[in-house]
Design a protein around this motif. Sequence first.
Motif, PDB file in Angstrom:
ATOM      1  N   PRO A 158       0.829  -1.216   0.000  1.00  0.00           N
ATOM      2  CA  PRO A 158       0.000   0.000   0.000  1.00  0.00           C
ATOM      3  C   PRO A 158       0.858   1.258   0.000  1.00  0.00           C
ATOM      4  CG  PRO A 158      -0.806  -1.581   1.612  1.00  0.00           C
ATOM      5  CD  PRO A 158       0.532  -2.082   1.150  1.00  0.00           C
ATOM      6  N   GLU A 159       0.516   2.186  -0.866  1.00  0.00           N
ATOM      7  CA  GLU A 159       1.285   3.420  -0.964  1.00  0.00           C
ATOM      8  C   GLU A 159       0.769   4.502  -0.027  1.00  0.00           C
ATOM      9  OE1 GLU A 159       4.060   3.886  -2.639  1.00  0.00           O
ATOM     10  OE2 GLU A 159       3.995   1.799  -3.292  1.00  0.00           O
ATOM     11  N   ALA A 160      -0.498   4.422   0.341  1.00  0.00           N
ATOM     12  CA  ALA A 160      -1.096   5.452   1.192  1.00  0.00           C
ATOM     13  C   ALA A 160      -1.917   4.788   2.286  1.00  0.00           C
ATOM     14  CB  ALA A 160      -1.973   6.387   0.374  1.00  0.00           C
ATOM     15  N   VAL A 161      -1.868   5.369   3.481  1.00  0.00           N
ATOM     16  CA  VAL A 161      -2.654   4.896   4.621  1.00  0.00           C
ATOM     17  C   VAL A 161      -3.446   6.084   5.162  1.00  0.00           C
ATOM     18  CG1 VAL A 161      -2.570   3.936   6.949  1.00  0.00           C
ATOM     19  CG2 VAL A 161      -1.002   3.077   5.191  1.00  0.00           C
ATOM     20  N   TYR A 162      -4.737   5.871   5.408  1.00  0.00           N
ATOM     21  CA  TYR A 162      -5.621   6.945   5.856  1.00  0.00           C
ATOM     22  C   TYR A 162      -6.201   6.601   7.228  1.00  0.00           C
ATOM     23  CZ  TYR A 162      -5.560   7.089   0.739  1.00  0.00           C
ATOM     24  OH  TYR A 162      -5.165   7.072  -0.584  1.00  0.00           O
ATOM     25  N   PHE A 163      -6.616   7.630   7.966  1.00  0.00           N
ATOM     26  CA  PHE A 163      -7.160   7.444   9.305  1.00  0.00           C
ATOM     27  C   PHE A 163      -8.514   8.126   9.441  1.00  0.00           C
ATOM     28  CE2 PHE A 163      -2.512   7.566   9.668  1.00  0.00           C
ATOM     29  CZ  PHE A 163      -2.281   6.307  10.203  1.00  0.00           C
ATOM     30  N   PHE A 164      -9.431   7.468  10.145  1.00  0.00           N
ATOM     31  CA  PHE A 164     -10.757   8.019  10.371  1.00  0.00           C
ATOM     32  C   PHE A 164     -11.201   7.676  11.789  1.00  0.00           C
ATOM     33  CE2 PHE A 164     -10.299   6.786   5.948  1.00  0.00           C
ATOM     34  CZ  PHE A 164     -10.691   7.920   5.255  1.00  0.00           C
ATOM     35  N   LEU A 165     -11.870   8.608  12.452  1.00  0.00           N
ATOM     36  CA  LEU A 165     -12.548   8.353  13.717  1.00  0.00           C
ATOM     37  C   LEU A 165     -14.041   8.351  13.419  1.00  0.00           C
ATOM     38  CD1 LEU A 165     -10.522  10.598  16.189  1.00  0.00           C
ATOM     39  CD2 LEU A 165     -10.624   8.097  16.184  1.00  0.00           C
ATOM     40  N   TYR A 166     -14.706   7.230  13.723  1.00  0.00           N
ATOM     41  CA  TYR A 166     -16.098   7.101  13.285  1.00  0.00           C
ATOM     42  C   TYR A 166     -16.829   6.086  14.172  1.00  0.00           C
ATOM     43  CZ  TYR A 166     -20.112   5.982  10.329  1.00  0.00           C
ATOM     44  OH  TYR A 166     -21.378   5.772   9.857  1.00  0.00           O
ATOM     45  N   TRP A 177       4.447  -4.869   3.900  1.00  0.00           N
ATOM     46  CA  TRP A 177       3.866  -3.858   4.779  1.00  0.00           C
ATOM     47  C   TRP A 177       4.131  -2.468   4.210  1.00  0.00           C
ATOM     48  CZ3 TRP A 177       0.482  -4.906   8.428  1.00  0.00           C
ATOM     49  CH2 TRP A 177       0.499  -6.150   9.063  1.00  0.00           C
ATOM     50  N   SER A 178       3.179  -1.600   4.355  1.00  0.00           N
ATOM     51  CA  SER A 178       3.370  -0.208   3.940  1.00  0.00           C
ATOM     52  C   SER A 178       4.408   0.457   4.828  1.00  0.00           C
ATOM     53  CB  SER A 178       2.042   0.559   4.051  1.00  0.00           C
ATOM     54  OG  SER A 178       1.677   0.703   5.425  1.00  0.00           O
ATOM     55  N   ASP A 179       4.888   1.600   4.406  1.00  0.00           N
ATOM     56  CA  ASP A 179       5.731   2.406   5.274  1.00  0.00           C
ATOM     57  C   ASP A 179       4.914   2.833   6.491  1.00  0.00           C
ATOM     58  OD1 ASP A 179       7.766   2.208   3.424  1.00  0.00           O
ATOM     59  OD2 ASP A 179       7.274   4.107   2.445  1.00  0.00           O
ATOM     60  N   SER A 180       5.594   3.012   7.625  1.00  0.00           N
ATOM     61  CA  SER A 180       4.896   3.457   8.836  1.00  0.00           C
ATOM     62  C   SER A 180       4.369   4.875   8.650  1.00  0.00           C
ATOM     63  CB  SER A 180       5.842   3.442  10.032  1.00  0.00           C
ATOM     64  OG  SER A 180       6.203   2.127  10.365  1.00  0.00           O
ATOM     65  N   LYS A 181       3.157   5.087   9.113  1.00  0.00           N
ATOM     66  CA  LYS A 181       2.578   6.426   9.071  1.00  0.00           C
ATOM     67  C   LYS A 181       2.172   6.828  10.485  1.00  0.00           C
ATOM     68  CE  LYS A 181      -0.729   9.380   6.657  1.00  0.00           C
ATOM     69  NZ  LYS A 181      -1.707   9.458   5.562  1.00  0.00           N
ATOM     70  N   PRO A 182       2.727   7.942  11.006  1.00  0.00           N
ATOM     71  CA  PRO A 182       2.387   8.366  12.366  1.00  0.00           C
ATOM     72  C   PRO A 182       1.033   9.054  12.421  1.00  0.00           C
ATOM     73  CG  PRO A 182       3.955   9.884  11.396  1.00  0.00           C
ATOM     74  CD  PRO A 182       3.767   8.776  10.387  1.00  0.00           C
ATOM     75  N   PHE A 183       0.389   8.957  13.573  1.00  0.00           N
ATOM     76  CA  PHE A 183      -0.880   9.639  13.799  1.00  0.00           C
ATOM     77  C   PHE A 183      -1.080   9.781  15.304  1.00  0.00           C
ATOM     78  CE2 PHE A 183      -1.925   5.212  14.205  1.00  0.00           C
ATOM     79  CZ  PHE A 183      -2.959   5.142  15.123  1.00  0.00           C
ATOM     80  N   MET A 184      -2.113  10.518  15.692  1.00  0.00           N
ATOM     81  CA  MET A 184      -2.429  10.688  17.109  1.00  0.00           C
ATOM     82  C   MET A 184      -3.935  10.788  17.265  1.00  0.00           C
ATOM     83  SD  MET A 184      -1.285  13.705  19.788  1.00  0.00           S
ATOM     84  CE  MET A 184       0.463  13.309  19.633  1.00  0.00           C
ATOM     85  N   ILE A 185      -4.491  10.084  18.253  1.00  0.00           N
ATOM     86  CA  ILE A 185      -5.904  10.199  18.584  1.00  0.00           C
ATOM     87  C   ILE A 185      -6.040  11.336  19.589  1.00  0.00           C
ATOM     88  CG2 ILE A 185      -7.889   9.057  19.623  1.00  0.00           C
ATOM     89  CD1 ILE A 185      -6.713   6.416  18.706  1.00  0.00           C
ATOM     90  N   PRO A 186      -6.844  12.340  19.309  1.00  0.00           N
ATOM     91  CA  PRO A 186      -6.953  13.471  20.234  1.00  0.00           C
ATOM     92  C   PRO A 186      -7.585  13.065  21.553  1.00  0.00           C
ATOM     93  CG  PRO A 186      -8.611  13.632  18.513  1.00  0.00           C
ATOM     94  CD  PRO A 186      -7.704  12.508  18.118  1.00  0.00           C
ATOM     95  N   LEU A 187      -7.139  13.708  22.631  1.00  0.00           N
ATOM     96  CA  LEU A 187      -7.757  13.491  23.931  1.00  0.00           C
ATOM     97  C   LEU A 187      -9.190  13.997  23.906  1.00  0.00           C
ATOM     98  CD1 LEU A 187      -4.782  14.635  26.191  1.00  0.00           C
ATOM     99  CD2 LEU A 187      -5.614  12.292  25.914  1.00  0.00           C
ATOM    100  N   SER A 188     -10.045  13.377  24.670  1.00  0.00           N
ATOM    101  CA  SER A 188     -11.449  13.762  24.712  1.00  0.00           C
ATOM    102  C   SER A 188     -11.586  15.222  25.125  1.00  0.00           C
ATOM    103  CB  SER A 188     -12.205  12.876  25.702  1.00  0.00           C
ATOM    104  OG  SER A 188     -13.548  13.251  25.795  1.00  0.00           O
ATOM    105  N   GLY A 189     -12.356  15.982  24.339  1.00  0.00           N
ATOM    106  CA  GLY A 189     -12.597  17.384  24.653  1.00  0.00           C
ATOM    107  C   GLY A 189     -11.525  18.331  24.158  1.00  0.00           C
ATOM    108  N   MET A 190     -10.446  17.802  23.567  1.00  0.00           N
ATOM    109  CA  MET A 190      -9.370  18.667  23.101  1.00  0.00           C
ATOM    110  C   MET A 190      -9.699  19.219  21.714  1.00  0.00           C
ATOM    111  SD  MET A 190      -5.344  17.758  22.459  1.00  0.00           S
ATOM    112  CE  MET A 190      -5.027  17.564  24.210  1.00  0.00           C
ATOM    113  N   SER A 191      -9.521  20.518  21.535  1.00  0.00           N
ATOM    114  CA  SER A 191      -9.720  21.143  20.234  1.00  0.00           C
ATOM    115  C   SER A 191      -8.468  20.971  19.391  1.00  0.00           C
ATOM    116  CB  SER A 191     -10.039  22.638  20.389  1.00  0.00           C
ATOM    117  OG  SER A 191     -11.261  22.817  21.065  1.00  0.00           O
TER     118      SER A 191
END
Length: 224
Positions: free
Chosen positions: A124-132, A199-213
């Motif tokens: 995979p060339e691209a990895v995407y993230f969604f909160l749902y 495996w794709s290249d590693s892609k960093p991400f962060m899940i926001p803390l609850s209530g954080m803008s």
Amino acid sequence: MADVTTFKPEVTYAWLSDPDHVFKNIAEDFTNGVVGNAFFPNSQTRATNAKALYLAYAPTVVEKDKQNSETSAARIAARTPLETELRLLLADVQAESGGDLARLLSTDAPLARYPESVQPAVKPEAVYFFLYGNPEQLYVQCDSQGTGSIYLARISDDDTNWNWISSDKKSAIGFTGLPAGIRLYAQMRVRNTVSEGQWSDSKPFMIPLSGMSIPNRKRPTGIR
């Protein structure tokens, strides 16, 4: 990459949509054929899970004169997760068999009679993230690579030890229970009846803390 025509015997998936009186018998034979099968040591965890789901489903298939709205709801609720697990198990069995006819026959899985042209799985060339969803899940997704593919995703908090691993027939894979507010890393790979991609290249991400803008990454109105 060009399509590859394989003449190896292949498991089929069409029976997963068969009526219950047909599906039930095949599911029983297949799960019994894989559980404890020495040809498939790496498939045993999923085979055991599938057998447990089958044992929960089997009693919900009742005679016609005993069928009603309640038995129908129970049957559907039990069959749905079983179908999902069997689809993943079929892919695992196909990959672990290496296309060996004797090994596949030992599982009692229905096999394809004709060769199929399948494109090998690629990195995979691209990895995407969604909160749902409710409850909310993190979904890791890559681009689809065609019918019959199985998608794997893994997540780490140090880009070395992959503590969260999951797979699905869909290219979007959901995770729950991930830590928020810290840097995480995700990778994905794809498996089909021809090959297993890198495996794709590693892609960093962060899940926001609850209530954080989360600040918008764009120029504010009125600023030049």
